[in-house]
Motif scaffolding. Structure first.
Motif, PDB file in Angstrom:
ATOM      1  N   SER A   3      13.223  11.993  12.987  1.00  0.00           N
ATOM      2  CA  SER A   3      12.041  11.710  12.169  1.00  0.00           C
ATOM      3  C   SER A   3      12.292  12.090  10.709  1.00  0.00           C
ATOM      4  CB  SER A   3      10.810  12.419  12.725  1.00  0.00           C
ATOM      5  OG  SER A   3      10.990  13.813  12.726  1.00  0.00           O
ATOM      6  N   PHE A  35       3.456   7.982   8.704  1.00  0.00           N
ATOM      7  CA  PHE A  35       4.384   9.059   8.373  1.00  0.00           C
ATOM      8  C   PHE A  35       3.778  10.439   8.607  1.00  0.00           C
ATOM      9  CE2 PHE A  35       6.141   5.366   6.239  1.00  0.00           C
ATOM     10  CZ  PHE A  35       7.400   5.368   6.821  1.00  0.00           C
ATOM     11  N   ARG A  37       1.747  10.974  11.146  1.00  0.00           N
ATOM     12  CA  ARG A  37       1.877  11.089  12.598  1.00  0.00           C
ATOM     13  C   ARG A  37       3.329  11.305  13.009  1.00  0.00           C
ATOM     14  NH1 ARG A  37       0.613   7.525  15.874  1.00  0.00           N
ATOM     15  NH2 ARG A  37       0.912   5.645  14.652  1.00  0.00           N
ATOM     16  N   LEU A  38       4.270  10.703  12.283  1.00  0.00           N
ATOM     17  CA  LEU A  38       5.685  10.912  12.560  1.00  0.00           C
ATOM     18  C   LEU A  38       6.044  12.382  12.355  1.00  0.00           C
ATOM     19  CD1 LEU A  38       8.516   9.605  13.135  1.00  0.00           C
ATOM     20  CD2 LEU A  38       8.758   9.446  10.647  1.00  0.00           C
ATOM     21  N   VAL A  43       4.409   9.824  17.404  1.00  0.00           N
ATOM     22  CA  VAL A  43       4.774   8.408  17.488  1.00  0.00           C
ATOM     23  C   VAL A  43       5.877   8.266  18.523  1.00  0.00           C
ATOM     24  CG1 VAL A  43       4.156   7.913  15.089  1.00  0.00           C
ATOM     25  CG2 VAL A  43       6.496   8.472  15.651  1.00  0.00           C
ATOM     26  N   ALA A  48       9.106   4.341  15.968  1.00  0.00           N
ATOM     27  CA  ALA A  48       9.901   4.896  14.872  1.00  0.00           C
ATOM     28  C   ALA A  48      11.122   4.012  14.594  1.00  0.00           C
ATOM     29  CB  ALA A  48      10.326   6.325  15.202  1.00  0.00           C
TER      30      ALA A  48
END
Length: 90
Positions: A3, A35, A37-38, A43, A48
């Protein structure tokens, strides 16, 4: 770590285009909060990877991709693939 790499590539893209990460998320994932949430590990890997592919497909010419992050091959017909072949994207 994966990530972090996506976030780094997205940040370079956003800077090159003069847009925010939220805008990149909207373009790449139809999700302005992508981003955030990433970063919170909320995610899927598939999503991704899709965003990383989108970034590769739409990478601004003249902007170097980070050499320590593997770049997915551009999808056929994408702006990056068209630029590499010398054609303009439709």
């Amino acid at each position: 770590m994966y990530s972090d790499n996506i976030l780094r590539v997205a940040t370079i893209y956003a800077t090159a285009r003069g847009i925010t990460l939220a805008t990149v998320g909207t373009y790449a994932a139809n999700d302005g909060q992508f981003f955030k949430r990433l970063a919170a590990a909320r995610v899927t890997i598939r999503r991704a990877e899709g965003v990383l592919q989108w970034l590769s497909d739409h990478w601004p010419s003249g902007t170097p991709w980070p050499s320590d992050i593997p770049r997915p091959a551009a999808s056929p017909g994408s702006p990056s693939a068209e630029a590499a072949s010398g054609k303009e994207a439709a």
